[in-house]
Design a protein around this motif. Structure first.
Motif, PDB file in Angstrom:
ATOM      1  N   HIS C 152      50.068  42.321   4.690  1.00  0.00           N
ATOM      2  CA  HIS C 152      50.184  41.828   3.316  1.00  0.00           C
ATOM      3  C   HIS C 152      49.177  42.594   2.465  1.00  0.00           C
ATOM      4  O   HIS C 152      48.419  43.404   2.984  1.00  0.00           O
ATOM      5  CB  HIS C 152      49.864  40.330   3.247  1.00  0.00           C
ATOM      6  CG  HIS C 152      50.691  39.489   4.168  1.00  0.00           C
ATOM      7  ND1 HIS C 152      51.891  38.959   3.811  1.00  0.00           N
ATOM      8  CD2 HIS C 152      50.477  39.091   5.451  1.00  0.00           C
ATOM      9  CE1 HIS C 152      52.399  38.265   4.815  1.00  0.00           C
ATOM     10  NE2 HIS C 152      51.555  38.338   5.838  1.00  0.00           N
ATOM     11  N   CYS C 187      51.358  39.189  -3.632  1.00  0.00           N
ATOM     12  CA  CYS C 187      51.310  40.025  -2.452  1.00  0.00           C
ATOM     13  C   CYS C 187      51.953  41.375  -2.772  1.00  0.00           C
ATOM     14  O   CYS C 187      53.024  41.432  -3.348  1.00  0.00           O
ATOM     15  CB  CYS C 187      52.047  39.368  -1.304  1.00  0.00           C
ATOM     16  SG  CYS C 187      52.129  40.387   0.168  1.00  0.00           S
ATOM     17  N   HIS C 195      58.661  38.233   0.454  1.00  0.00           N
ATOM     18  CA  HIS C 195      57.537  38.991  -0.090  1.00  0.00           C
ATOM     19  C   HIS C 195      57.431  38.794  -1.601  1.00  0.00           C
ATOM     20  O   HIS C 195      56.331  38.747  -2.161  1.00  0.00           O
ATOM     21  CB  HIS C 195      57.733  40.459   0.285  1.00  0.00           C
ATOM     22  CG  HIS C 195      57.019  41.425  -0.568  1.00  0.00           C
ATOM     23  ND1 HIS C 195      55.641  41.449  -0.645  1.00  0.00           N
ATOM     24  CD2 HIS C 195      57.460  42.423  -1.374  1.00  0.00           C
ATOM     25  CE1 HIS C 195      55.281  42.432  -1.470  1.00  0.00           C
ATOM     26  NE2 HIS C 195      56.361  43.020  -1.923  1.00  0.00           N
TER      27      HIS C 195
HETATM   28 CU1  CUA Z   1      52.969  39.109   1.868  1.00  0.00          CU
HETATM   29 CU2  CUA Z   1      54.240  40.689   0.779  1.00  0.00          CU
END
Ligand code: CUA
Ligand code: HEA
Ligand code: HEA
Ligand SMILES: [Cu+2]
Lengths: 551, 195, 316
Positions: C152, C187, C195
């Motif tokens: 991440h 992120c 995500h």
């Molecule tokens: Cu966690 Cu992209």
């Protein structure tokens, strides 16, 4: 030179058979290019769907899974099944002609690697059917075109979708390596009499440089893919972070491939520009030896810059600084090339046919794209901009503003040679202006959401962050580009029937491919040519002032 | 515009043999592949979280001698061929083949020992993964070399190999020397530095 | 003004990048203008004109001096750019400060953030609280970055550049905001389906407010009898195998700590406001709110749902 092959009338099955079994470098070249064009449309439609989804915040046009598959497939398709085969296609067709050879060094191998590439592309899209095995519903891979570990490990990606990705790249990678070896062997062992290395057209030099780089880039990817397969099928732990494996190792391996790869694509574009700009400026290439040296330098340095894709990973300060300086160093030989092209135009009599228009577009846009690259090379700036839409804008700028523009220039320049007819200049101008406008609306503006904090690879975004308007306009720009590409394809199809006959040398050019008929006969040259300078046809047309006196 | 090109020239024109250039390309690609596997092995030395370690390895001195001397015998074979001495050529060729086969057989026995007696498989830990991958990749190259040699051997038996084939066989020998050089690197890393 | 712009730095490292960026933009802009003008000039000046004869222009093969000039000038520019870049890298990555305000372990999970304050005994999720740094006496907050699964990346543009959270590979970053307020980000490394909805919220508070917040967070959950049925459902339907509620039997660590759920403004890593309806529909089927989320729908009936929601609503 009227030795055109006049084949007896064939049924379509015979014709198909003759294409499928051909080992003629020209036919293979054409097939590569058509294959790449097909996938350009496929990848472009994927891009269009993504842009549709991103027109508005919180849109629900495609599902998150579908979006992630779209960008994975779009990136993989565009890099491996558009850009690479496109370049190999042009090199395959043109390079043997330019060095006065009758074919590649290993014609059968050449056909073999083309079909490997085809098979690779089909494998990738077969995942849509076979992703969960034949009995389940298929699905495309959704790991991004870097396929970072550990996302690709069994624990996080079940099913077979990402295995199709791996297999596809392994297979087409073998194809590319073999083609590269073939190109190198051809350049070194098949030149016509008198063509010393220093007398080759820049195109041949750059083809060889690109091929060396391709070998050294794709082989590491192949190795990494093998490791991934070991992990996924034999239960290995190379990238298995739960057993001490390293995610960072994959990043290094991928970018040791990934960075040189982008130069594999730009170097043939440089080759196109280096052939077209002199002819349309009516001047010889300025600083030929420097151009060769600069290209080799770019290839060489580009093997030590890979970790500029990893500035945010947490490398040490000295490692970061090292990759900053190597990356920025690439600007120097690249700048030299740009300046030499400018110097070639300087003092010339520039004709603005479509190939030259695209070259000029290339010069302006590649300049800007390179400069955003330098911004990203400044590691602290990448701490912000890395993995944001600024990067997406940077590389589409290099790829569409640079590579694709050069490819279009090459299409128009060599179309008369390959097809034997002149394309429609009017449609080509429409294509040019539509594409340039679409490109700038799309990718100039795309930098802005990146600067405003928008990460890439997100299927939707939050309203209220100042990204809405930009994403909307970017989508419009993408659509305009789509129309431009339709115009282009239409021009190719239409002119093949209606275009005026081209004759062997419509541009009054200087390299050997223009010395044979259009299209060239199966064995290229009735008698192998002999050359004395870099511009054999100039010598021929100006016997009073030949080039070899000055070189 | 119709163009006529000069077709005559008095300068001598000699270019390298394409097969050899091609093989150098193959070697470049293969080296890059091996570099990646070697880096992975080196990177993971001592990083296994459990299971057997490098201590269980036996240094394969004899096999190494076999493989390295096979490079020399191959060279001797080619020298014979260049002289036109096909008997010397075939004799040395078969010796080379034997040495390569010995190496491969030895590797198989070593692996058997590691798997059956020591319980080290590719799945056991990072050491197993990297060891079998690296050594296995090299062994695979030996196998390819062995196949090539066997094909040539078949031609030898049918008395079809002559002096004219020297350039082609030189390509094979180039490959074989490369496989040897890689073994030097693998051996040094796995059995010397990595212990 | 966009809340996530990089042009409004609020910390020292962000300001360093900002200053460096301005310089790089200026240099690159100047190069673009100069080279671009040369190109335009060449195209306009040296175009083929009507009525020109068909002769070829003078053929120029090259020039050593000119080549040298356009090699050396870019080298100098590159050296300047490199030195200013290396300076910022060194300052940011090898910082020196007397005092640290707070240390936080940030753990990235697929689609949410875990925050642990080792010195303070506080565990929370998705909303990071840190104290301001006094401009006179710099006391940055230090973030120790870990990942529980995938890579991440922690990116709050106004506070600092991004740093990745990589499994098996801990990273560190530091920020010293001087202005209290809410800073947004998300992120920035592709980590799977959701995500896109792994948002970051950083609450920078005055020292007093921060101390008060810590005091509250340290308390175990104040479980009231009114919510007993909800608690019973929570513990029966395996919610507790993934979630922790301090002071109860729930100690799971797969999902966010819920001890003080109600002290948070948002749910599901910043994607929806923390209201009763939202909470209820989240528990009913999180996959509807956040498709692909790793929390399953637990198949509770309406009364159980209400009870659990009531229970969670008591966790201030
Ligand atoms: Cu966690 Cu992209
Ligand atoms: C064909 C492709 C191509 C080319 C040619 C380039 C060229 C360059 N690229 Fe680009 N790049 C990509 C394709 C390409 N890039 C892709 C695909 C990605 C992202 C992949 C992904 O993440 O998915 C990427 C990402 C990328 C990053 C990583 C960002 C990130 O993810 O964090 C960086 C960082 O340094 C970078 C830098 C550069 C630089 C410095 C150049 C230089 O080569 C540019 C050199 C040119 C010039 C500078 C202009 C001309 C020079 C002059 C006029 C001389 C004077 C100038 C100076 C002295 C400055 N690129
Ligand atoms: C050769 C390389 C190449 C090319 C040509 C393109 C072309 C385009 N790309 Fe691509 N792109 C990549 C390589 C390339 N891209 C890579 C490597 C990635 C990274 C992937 C990853 O993150 O893993 C990426 C990622 C990427 C993203 C980021 C996705 C994300 O991070 O979430 C976006 C978003 O806008 C995008 C858009 C576009 C657009 C609009 C075009 C346009 O220029 C396309 C224009 C073409 C057409 C539109 C098709 C032809 C026309 C028709 C079929 C007519 C009908 C269509 C219409 C009228 C619309 N690309
Ligand atoms: Cu790069």
């Amino acid at each position: 030179m009227t030795l055109t092959m006049q084949p007896p009338p064939q049924t379509w099955t015979e014709r198909l058979h003759s294409w499928v079994t051909t080992v003629d470098h020209k036919r293979i070249g054409i097939m590569y290019v058509l294959y790449a064009l097909t996938f350009l449309v496929v990848g472009g439609v994927e891009a269009a769907l993504m842009r549709l989804q991103l027109l508005f915040p919180h849109a629900e046009f495609v599902s998150p899974h579908a979006f992630n598959q779209l960008f994975t497939m779009h990136g993989t398709t565009m890099i491996f099944f558009v850009a690479m085969p496109m370049m190999f296609g042009f090199v395959n067709y043109l390079m043997p002609l330019m060095i006065g050879a009758r074919d590649m060094a290993f014609p059968r191998l050449n056909a073999f690697s083309f079909w490997l590439t085809v098979f690779g592309g089909l494998l990738l899209y077969y995942s849509l059917i076979g992703g969960y095995g034949l009995y389940g519903d298929g699905t495309a891979p959704e790991v991004g075109w870097w396929a970072y570990a550990p996302l690709t490990e069994k624990a996080f990606t079940r099913g077979h979708s990402s295995d199709y990705w791996t297999l596809s790249l392994l297979v087409s990678g073998f194809g590319s390596i073999v083609t590269s070896i073939n190109v190198i062997a051809t350049v070194f062992s098949m030149r016509c009499r008198g063509m010393k290395l220093g007398k080759m057209p820049l195109f041949a030099w750059l083809s060889a440089t690109m091929s060396v780089l391709a070998i050294l880039a794709i082989a590491p990817l192949t190795a990494a893919q093998m490791m991934l397969m070991v992990d996924r099928y034999l239960g290995g732990h190379f990238f298995d972070t739960q057993a001490g494996g390293s995610a960072v190792l994959w990043m290094h391996f991928f970018w040791i491939f990934g960075h040189p790869e982008v130069y594999v694509l730009i170097i043939p574009s440089f080759a196109f520009i280096s052939e077209i700009v002199p002819v349309f400026s009516r001047k010889t290439m300025f600083g030929y030896p420097i151009m060769v040296a600069a290209s080799v330098m770019i290839a060489f340095v580009s093997m030590s810059v890979w970790a500029h894709h990893m500035f945010t990973v947490g490398m040490t300060a000295s490692a970061n600084s090292f990759f900053v300086i190597t990356t920025m160093a690439v600007a120097i030989p690249t700048g030299i090339k740009i300046f030499n092209w400018l110097a070639t135009m300087w003092g010339g009599k520039i004709r603005f046919n479509a190939p030259m228009l695209f070259c000029i577009g290339f010069l302006a846009q590649f300049l800007l794209a390179g400069l955003t690259g330098v911004m990203l090379a400044s590691a602290p700036m990448t701490w912000h901009l890395g993995n944001s839409y600024f990067v997406v804008a940077h590389f589409h700028y290099v790829i569409l503003g640079g590579i694709i523009m050069a490819v279009f220039a090459a299409f128009y320049y060599w179309y008369p040679k390959v097809v034997g007819r002149i394309y429609s200049e009017r449609l080509a101008k429409w294509h040019f202006w539509l594409f340039v406008i679409g490109f700038h609306v799309c990718f100039d503006l795309m930098h802005i959401p990146g600067l405003l904090g928008m990460p890439r690879r997100i299927y939707t975004y939050e309203p209220g962050r100042g990204w809405e308007i930009w994403n909307f306009l970017v989508g419009i720009g993408a659509a305009i580009q789509g129309v431009a590409i339709l115009v282009f394809v239409w021009n190719l199809i239409r002119s093949a029937r209606r275009g005026a006959a081209a004759g062997s040398d419509p541009w009054d050019a200087w390299t050997l491919e223009w010395a044979t008929s259009s299209p060239p006969p199966a064995y290229n040259f009735a008698t192998p040519p002999v050359v004395k300078s870099r511009r054999p046809l100039w010598d021929l047309k100006h016997p009073e002032d030949p080039d070899w006196r000055y070189e | 515009m119709k163009l006529a090109l000069a077709t005559e020239s008095d300068t001598a024109w000699e270019l390298p043999y394409a097969g050899k250039v091609g093989m150098w390309g193959v070697i470049a690609a293969e080296s890059a592949i091996f570099v990646i596997f070697i880096v992975a092995y080196a990177f993971y030395i001592g990083k296994s979280t459990s299971g057997p370690t490098t201590a269980i390895l036996h240094t394969p001195i004899f096999l190494t001698v076999c493989l390295l001397s096979s490079s020399a015998t191959m060279e001797l074979a080619l020298r014979g061929l260049r002289r036109g001495d096909t008997r010397a050529f075939s004799a040395w060729w078969f010796v080379t083949l034997g040495l390569a086969a010995t190496f491969l057989g030895g590797t198989l026995l070593e692996w058997r020992h590691l798997i059956v007696d020591e319980g080290l498989t590719i799945h056991t830990n990072l050491f197993g993964t990297t060891y079998y991958s690296l050594v296995g990749l090299h062994a695979f190259h030996v196998l390819v070399g062995l196949t090539l040699m066997a094909v040539v051997a078949a031609f030898i038996i049918r008395r079809r190999v002559t002096r004219d084939h020297t350039p082609k066989l030189e390509v094979i020998s180039l490959y074989w020397h490369f496989v040897d050089v890689v073994w030097v690197a693998v051996f040094t890393l796995v059995y010397v530095v990595g212990r | 003004m966009s809340p996530t712009t990089i042009f409004s730095p609020a910390t020292t490292p962000a300001r360093w990048i900002f200053d460096l960026s301005n310089m790089v933009y200026a240099v690159c802009g100047a190069i673009f203008v100069i080279v671009g003008s040369l190109l335009v000039y060449a195209v306009v000046k040296f175009r083929r004109r009507k009525g020109q004869d068909a002769s070829e222009p003078a053929q120029v093969y090259g020039s050593k001096q000119i080549e040298l000039a356009w090699t050396i000038i870019p080298i100098l520019i590159v050296v300047v750019l490199f030195l200013s870049t290396a300076r910022v890298i060194a300052f940011t990555q090898k910082p020196s400060f007397e005092e640290t305000a707070v240390k936080v372990d940030v753990v990235g999970h697929q689609f949410w953030w875990e925050y642990r304050y080792p010195g303070l005994g506080v565990v929370t999720a998705n909303e990071l609280h840190i104290p301001v740094s006094d401009p006179a006496r710099r006391a940055p907050s230090v973030l120790q970055l870990y990942s529980a699964d995938i890579v991440h990346s922690f990116w709050v543009p106004r506070l600092a550049g991004k740093t990745d959270l990589v499994p098996n590979f801990p990273n560190t970053m530091w920020i010293d905001p001087t202005e209290p307020g809410l800073y947004l980000g998300q992120c920035a490394a592709y980590c799977g389906v959701q995500h896109a909805k792994m948002l970051l919220r950083v609450y920078v508070q005055s020292r007093e407010d921060f101390a008060k917040w810590v005091e509250e967070q340290k308390q175990p959950a104040r479980v009231t009898d009114a919510a007993a049925r909800g608690r019973e459902v929570f513990e029966r339907t395996t919610c507790m195998s993934c979630h922790a509620i301090a002071g109860t039997a729930a100690t799971g660590r797969f999902g966010p700590d819920l001890t003080h759920l109600m002290s948070r403004d948002t749910l599901g890593a910043g994607i929806i406001p923390n209201t009763r309806e939202n909470l209820r529909s989240w528990i009913q089927d999180p996959g509807k709110v956040k498709p692909g989320v790793l929390m399953p729908a637990m198949g509770l009936d309406d009364s159980e749902l209400d009870a659990v929601t009531d229970y969670l609503m008591t966790l201030h």
